[in-house]
Design an enzyme around this catalytic site. Structure first.
Site, PDB file in Angstrom:
ATOM      1  N   ARG A  64      37.957  57.554 -14.459  1.00 15.12           N
ATOM      2  CA  ARG A  64      38.309  56.952 -12.908  1.00 15.12           C
ATOM      3  C   ARG A  64      38.802  57.927 -12.093  1.00 15.12           C
ATOM      4  NH1 ARG A  64      39.300  52.093 -11.835  1.00 15.12           N
ATOM      5  NH2 ARG A  64      39.736  51.352 -13.921  1.00 15.12           N
ATOM      6  N   ASN A 106      42.049  46.338   2.066  1.00 19.34           N
ATOM      7  CA  ASN A 106      41.537  45.511   1.129  1.00 19.34           C
ATOM      8  C   ASN A 106      41.314  44.069   1.487  1.00 19.34           C
ATOM      9  OD1 ASN A 106      39.878  44.900  -1.170  1.00 19.34           O
ATOM     10  ND2 ASN A 106      41.793  44.531  -2.206  1.00 19.34           N
ATOM     11  N   HIS A 108      40.823  40.165   0.094  1.00 21.87           N
ATOM     12  CA  HIS A 108      40.775  39.590  -1.226  1.00 21.87           C
ATOM     13  C   HIS A 108      40.768  38.041  -1.065  1.00 21.87           C
ATOM     14  CE1 HIS A 108      41.817  39.216  -5.386  1.00 21.87           C
ATOM     15  NE2 HIS A 108      42.784  38.211  -5.230  1.00 21.87           N
ATOM     16  N   SER A 135      43.258  37.095   2.077  1.00 23.22           N
ATOM     17  CA  SER A 135      44.202  38.001   2.375  1.00 23.22           C
ATOM     18  C   SER A 135      43.454  39.289   2.758  1.00 23.22           C
ATOM     19  CB  SER A 135      45.145  38.163   1.262  1.00 23.22           C
ATOM     20  OG  SER A 135      45.660  36.912   0.716  1.00 23.22           O
ATOM     21  N   GLY A 142      49.020  49.507  -7.010  1.00 21.24           N
ATOM     22  CA  GLY A 142      48.775  48.499  -7.705  1.00 21.24           C
ATOM     23  C   GLY A 142      47.685  47.717  -7.606  1.00 21.24           C
ATOM     24  N   ASP A 144      46.225  44.771  -6.074  1.00 25.72           N
ATOM     25  CA  ASP A 144      46.205  43.599  -4.775  1.00 25.72           C
ATOM     26  C   ASP A 144      47.801  43.493  -4.443  1.00 25.72           C
ATOM     27  OD1 ASP A 144      43.508  43.494  -4.706  1.00 25.72           O
ATOM     28  OD2 ASP A 144      43.501  41.921  -6.113  1.00 25.72           O
TER      29      ASP A 144
HETATM   30  C1  GAR Z   1      34.814  39.251  -1.136  1.00 20.72           C
HETATM   31  O1  GAR Z   1      35.413  37.940  -1.271  1.00 20.72           O
HETATM   32  C2  GAR Z   1      36.182  40.110  -1.470  1.00 20.72           C
HETATM   33  O2  GAR Z   1      37.247  39.595  -1.000  1.00 20.72           O
HETATM   34  C3  GAR Z   1      36.072  40.182  -2.957  1.00 20.72           C
HETATM   35  O3  GAR Z   1      34.773  40.336  -3.171  1.00 20.72           O
HETATM   36  C4  GAR Z   1      33.974  39.603  -2.372  1.00 20.72           C
HETATM   37  C5  GAR Z   1      33.096  40.425  -1.845  1.00 20.72           C
HETATM   38  O4  GAR Z   1      31.769  39.701  -1.161  1.00 20.72           O
HETATM   39  N1  GAR Z   1      36.837  41.245  -3.436  1.00 20.72           N
HETATM   40  C6  GAR Z   1      37.707  41.112  -4.532  1.00 20.72           C
HETATM   41  O5  GAR Z   1      37.674  39.983  -5.208  1.00 20.72           O
HETATM   42  C7  GAR Z   1      38.399  42.595  -4.832  1.00 20.72           C
HETATM   43  N2  GAR Z   1      39.436  42.314  -6.047  1.00 20.72           N
HETATM   44  P1  GAR Z   1      30.404  40.131  -0.225  1.00 20.72           P
HETATM   45  O6  GAR Z   1      30.152  41.375  -1.140  1.00 20.72           O
HETATM   46  O7  GAR Z   1      29.799  39.112   0.000  1.00 20.72           O
HETATM   47  O8  GAR Z   1      31.294  40.847   0.986  1.00 20.72           O
END
Ligand code: GAR
Length: 200
Positions: A64, A106, A108, A135, A142, A144
């Site tokens: 990573r 970010n 979420h 959110s 951390g 989220d």
């Molecule tokens: C979104 O709902 C975003 O919040 C989530 O991935 C999706 C992307 O959708 N991210 C996470 O869950 C990060 N932990 P998209 O590619 O259609 O924009």
């Protein structure tokens, strides 16, 4: 004008909404580059808007940290004022977060601190809650766990599956994300102040 780089892993539908908003000359931010950790379908949206893309394939790095070093180098090429994680399904290594904090945000698909992690929508369904949410947060080291910039509740319907619920959450995420980026650009949100340790 606030410059923004967006990082994605998948379809990038939320990112597309940000690109559409930022295409308005009155919007106070512009997206300068879109990056991904894999060949993401969302690159097509960037191409529609003539925005450069860069790929840093996670699987081609031994760790990573090594992936993060290359991602940091790519971001430095564009040196954006703000990095938006819009469906990036990888944790950034601490060195990258620390180098750019607090200027990484970010989205979420849950009402944090409820249901953090990679399966926010599924976890809400499994928990049987009657409402979840969306959110936008500041990224810290951390999962989220950073300061919340905006969030809104979304009801869970008895008929919902993961897909239908996620598709109802995403429009809320888009609205919150665009509003947060606008408010960062205008100075209405001061990320440094939001992320500063609280003193009493
Ligand atoms: C979104 O709902 C975003 O919040 C989530 O991935 C999706 C992307 O959708 N991210 C996470 O869950 C990060 N932990 P998209 O590619 O259609 O924009």
């Amino acid at each position: 004008m606030l410059t923004v780089a967006v990082l994605i892993s998948g379809t990038g539908s939320n990112m597309r909404a940000l690109l559409e908003a930022a295409a308005d000359p009155g919007f106070p931010a512009r997206v300068v580059a879109v990056g991904a950790d894999r060949e993401a379908d969302g690159f097509a949206h960037a191409e529609d808007f003539g925005i450069p893309t860069f790929l840093v394939p996670y699987g081609q790095f031994p760790s990573r940290e090594a992936w993060g070093e290359e991602l940091a180098r790519q971001l430095d090429v564009w040196n954006p004022d703000l990095v938006v994680l819009s469906g990036l399904m990888r944790l950034l290594p601490p060195a990258l977060v620390d180098a750019r904090a607090p200027h990484i945000i970010n989205t979420h698909p849950a009402y944090l601190p409820e249901f953090p992690g990679a399966h926010g929508v599924r976890d809400a369904l499994v928990a049987g809650v009657s409402q979840t949410g969306a959110s936008v947060i500041v990224v810290d080291d951390g999962v989220d766990s950073g300061p919340i910039l905006a969030q809104e509740r979304v009801p869970v319907l008895p008929s919902d599956d993961e897909h239908t619920l996620h598709e109802r959450i995403k429009p809320v995420e888009r609205r919150l994300l665009i509003d947060v980026v606008r408010r960062i650009a205008t100075g209405d949100i001061d990320l440094a102040a939001v992320a500063a340790p609280q003193t009493t």
